[in-house]
Scaffold this motif. Sequence first.
Motif, mmCIF file in Angstrom:
data_model
loop_
_atom_site.group_PDB
_atom_site.id
_atom_site.type_symbol
_atom_site.label_atom_id
_atom_site.label_comp_id
_atom_site.label_asym_id
_atom_site.label_seq_id
_atom_site.Cartn_x
_atom_site.Cartn_y
_atom_site.Cartn_z
ATOM 1 N N ALA A 1 -1.077 -50.829 -33.560
ATOM 2 C CA ALA A 1 -1.581 -50.405 -32.257
ATOM 3 C C ALA A 1 -1.895 -48.910 -32.212
ATOM 4 C CB ALA A 1 -0.577 -50.769 -31.168
ATOM 5 N N HIS A 2 -1.042 -48.088 -32.777
ATOM 6 C CA HIS A 2 -1.294 -46.643 -32.713
ATOM 7 C C HIS A 2 -2.508 -46.256 -33.536
ATOM 8 C CE1 HIS A 2 0.629 -45.969 -36.675
ATOM 9 N NE2 HIS A 2 1.477 -46.896 -36.296
ATOM 10 N N ASP A 3 -2.789 -46.992 -34.605
ATOM 11 C CA ASP A 3 -3.998 -46.737 -35.392
ATOM 12 C C ASP A 3 -5.249 -47.129 -34.610
ATOM 13 O OD1 ASP A 3 -2.528 -45.857 -37.620
ATOM 14 O OD2 ASP A 3 -2.293 -47.921 -38.350
ATOM 15 N N ARG A 4 -5.174 -48.260 -33.906
ATOM 16 C CA ARG A 4 -6.319 -48.711 -33.113
ATOM 17 C C ARG A 4 -6.600 -47.753 -31.961
ATOM 18 N NH1 ARG A 4 -3.492 -53.607 -33.768
ATOM 19 N NH2 ARG A 4 -3.023 -53.776 -31.542
ATOM 20 N N VAL A 5 -5.557 -47.283 -31.297
ATOM 21 C CA VAL A 5 -5.729 -46.318 -30.209
ATOM 22 C C VAL A 5 -6.328 -45.027 -30.750
ATOM 23 C CG1 VAL A 5 -4.490 -44.884 -28.541
ATOM 24 C CG2 VAL A 5 -3.945 -47.297 -28.745
ATOM 25 N N TRP A 6 -5.889 -44.596 -31.921
ATOM 26 C CA TRP A 6 -6.397 -43.387 -32.551
ATOM 27 C C TRP A 6 -7.905 -43.509 -32.781
ATOM 28 C CZ3 TRP A 6 -8.797 -41.666 -36.918
ATOM 29 C CH2 TRP A 6 -8.640 -40.330 -37.248
ATOM 30 N N VAL A 7 -8.345 -44.665 -33.292
ATOM 31 C CA VAL A 7 -9.764 -44.884 -33.545
ATOM 32 C C VAL A 7 -10.535 -44.916 -32.228
ATOM 33 C CG1 VAL A 7 -11.457 -46.556 -34.414
ATOM 34 C CG2 VAL A 7 -9.434 -46.032 -35.762
ATOM 35 N N LYS A 8 -10.011 -45.582 -31.212
ATOM 36 C CA LYS A 8 -10.685 -45.634 -29.907
ATOM 37 C C LYS A 8 -10.873 -44.244 -29.323
ATOM 38 C CE LYS A 8 -9.212 -50.106 -28.135
ATOM 39 N NZ LYS A 8 -8.479 -50.758 -27.045
ATOM 40 N N ARG A 9 -9.861 -43.428 -29.422
ATOM 41 C CA ARG A 9 -9.966 -42.062 -28.898
ATOM 42 C C ARG A 9 -11.043 -41.276 -29.621
ATOM 43 N NH1 ARG A 9 -3.643 -40.293 -28.119
ATOM 44 N NH2 ARG A 9 -3.282 -41.584 -26.274
ATOM 45 N N ARG A 10 -11.133 -41.436 -30.925
ATOM 46 C CA ARG A 10 -12.145 -40.724 -31.704
ATOM 47 C C ARG A 10 -13.553 -41.194 -31.339
ATOM 48 N NH1 ARG A 10 -7.758 -39.131 -32.050
ATOM 49 N NH2 ARG A 10 -6.909 -37.727 -33.573
ATOM 50 N N ILE A 11 -13.716 -42.494 -31.137
ATOM 51 C CA ILE A 11 -15.020 -43.036 -30.736
ATOM 52 C C ILE A 11 -15.391 -42.520 -29.351
ATOM 53 C CG2 ILE A 11 -16.270 -45.139 -30.111
ATOM 54 C CD1 ILE A 11 -14.582 -46.569 -32.303
ATOM 55 N N ARG A 12 -14.444 -42.584 -28.420
ATOM 56 C CA ARG A 12 -14.691 -42.121 -27.057
ATOM 57 C C ARG A 12 -15.064 -40.635 -27.040
ATOM 58 N NH1 ARG A 12 -9.965 -43.719 -24.873
ATOM 59 N NH2 ARG A 12 -10.570 -45.883 -25.015
ATOM 60 N N GLN A 13 -14.355 -39.827 -27.818
ATOM 61 C CA GLN A 13 -14.652 -38.391 -27.874
ATOM 62 C C GLN A 13 -16.033 -38.140 -28.473
ATOM 63 O OE1 GLN A 13 -13.013 -35.890 -26.523
ATOM 64 N NE2 GLN A 13 -14.545 -34.446 -27.268
ATOM 65 N N SER A 14 -16.398 -38.888 -29.498
ATOM 66 C CA SER A 14 -17.717 -38.730 -30.108
ATOM 67 C C SER A 14 -18.817 -39.068 -29.108
ATOM 68 C CB SER A 14 -17.853 -39.634 -31.331
ATOM 69 O OG SER A 14 -16.926 -39.265 -32.320
ATOM 70 N N MET A 15 -18.641 -40.138 -28.360
ATOM 71 C CA MET A 15 -19.637 -40.534 -27.369
ATOM 72 C C MET A 15 -19.713 -39.511 -26.242
ATOM 73 S SD MET A 15 -21.216 -43.191 -28.406
ATOM 74 C CE MET A 15 -21.941 -44.062 -27.038
ATOM 75 N N LEU A 16 -18.588 -38.943 -25.866
ATOM 76 C CA LEU A 16 -18.571 -37.919 -24.822
ATOM 77 C C LEU A 16 -19.359 -36.684 -25.267
ATOM 78 C CD1 LEU A 16 -17.411 -37.367 -22.011
ATOM 79 C CD2 LEU A 16 -15.432 -36.348 -23.116
ATOM 80 N N GLU A 17 -19.215 -36.301 -26.526
ATOM 81 C CA GLU A 17 -19.952 -35.150 -27.047
ATOM 82 C C GLU A 17 -21.449 -35.448 -27.177
ATOM 83 O OE1 GLU A 17 -18.013 -34.072 -30.700
ATOM 84 O OE2 GLU A 17 -16.142 -33.568 -29.669
ATOM 85 N N LEU A 18 -21.796 -36.705 -27.379
ATOM 86 C CA LEU A 18 -23.203 -37.098 -27.516
ATOM 87 C C LEU A 18 -23.835 -37.513 -26.190
ATOM 88 C CD1 LEU A 18 -22.834 -39.215 -30.762
ATOM 89 C CD2 LEU A 18 -23.821 -36.935 -30.566
ATOM 90 N N LYS A 19 -23.083 -37.481 -25.124
ATOM 91 C CA LYS A 19 -23.537 -37.960 -23.816
ATOM 92 C C LYS A 19 -24.886 -37.399 -23.369
ATOM 93 C CE LYS A 19 -22.049 -38.191 -19.038
ATOM 94 N NZ LYS A 19 -21.027 -37.786 -18.085
ATOM 95 N N PRO A 20 -25.172 -36.092 -23.528
ATOM 96 C CA PRO A 20 -26.480 -35.587 -23.082
ATOM 97 C C PRO A 20 -27.668 -36.199 -23.826
ATOM 98 C CG PRO A 20 -24.963 -33.772 -23.484
ATOM 99 C CD PRO A 20 -24.300 -35.017 -23.987
ATOM 100 N N GLN A 21 -27.443 -36.735 -25.012
ATOM 101 C CA GLN A 21 -28.536 -37.288 -25.814
ATOM 102 C C GLN A 21 -28.692 -38.794 -25.651
ATOM 103 O OE1 GLN A 21 -27.133 -36.078 -29.623
ATOM 104 N NE2 GLN A 21 -28.019 -34.031 -29.473
ATOM 105 N N ILE A 22 -27.844 -39.415 -24.829
ATOM 106 C CA ILE A 22 -27.873 -40.871 -24.660
ATOM 107 C C ILE A 22 -28.553 -41.214 -23.344
ATOM 108 C CG2 ILE A 22 -26.437 -42.939 -24.399
ATOM 109 C CD1 ILE A 22 -24.354 -41.564 -26.151
ATOM 110 N N PRO A 23 -29.504 -42.163 -23.348
ATOM 111 C CA PRO A 23 -30.137 -42.576 -22.100
ATOM 112 C C PRO A 23 -29.097 -43.125 -21.118
ATOM 113 C CG PRO A 23 -31.105 -43.717 -23.980
ATOM 114 C CD PRO A 23 -29.998 -42.888 -24.491
ATOM 115 N N GLN A 24 -29.319 -42.891 -19.849
ATOM 116 C CA GLN A 24 -28.315 -43.239 -18.840
ATOM 117 C C GLN A 24 -28.384 -44.697 -18.382
ATOM 118 O OE1 GLN A 24 -25.841 -40.986 -18.022
ATOM 119 N NE2 GLN A 24 -26.821 -40.006 -19.769
#
Length: 115
Positions: free
Chosen positions: A54-77
Amino acid sequence: MRKTFRIKKPTEFQIVFNKHRSVANKYFIIYQLDKPEQKHFRLGISVSKKIGKAHDRVWVKRRIRQSMLELKPQIPQEIDVLVIARPAVAKQSQKFIKEQMIHVLKLAHILKVEN
């Protein structure tokens, strides 16, 4: 990332799975659904037990979420995006995960390419 930007309900996941366009690389599968009536993009993340405990899966989810947050201005709404992590992404760094997210989002023609 605020909860209004997330896809959480199983019925919403199923809608995107049924009416989707998908693209994949070695680390992620991306499903996308266009929703022109939407004011902002929504993100759903699925990480299977093949990734690890579970802690590994949460770690991966957080990394994905952070990456998408940083790419948010480049993603269509006006889209819903589902990201499914493959087992190869386990134990990878944040920088590597972001690079692979950029790669697969460009393959799906979601990310606006800078010239």
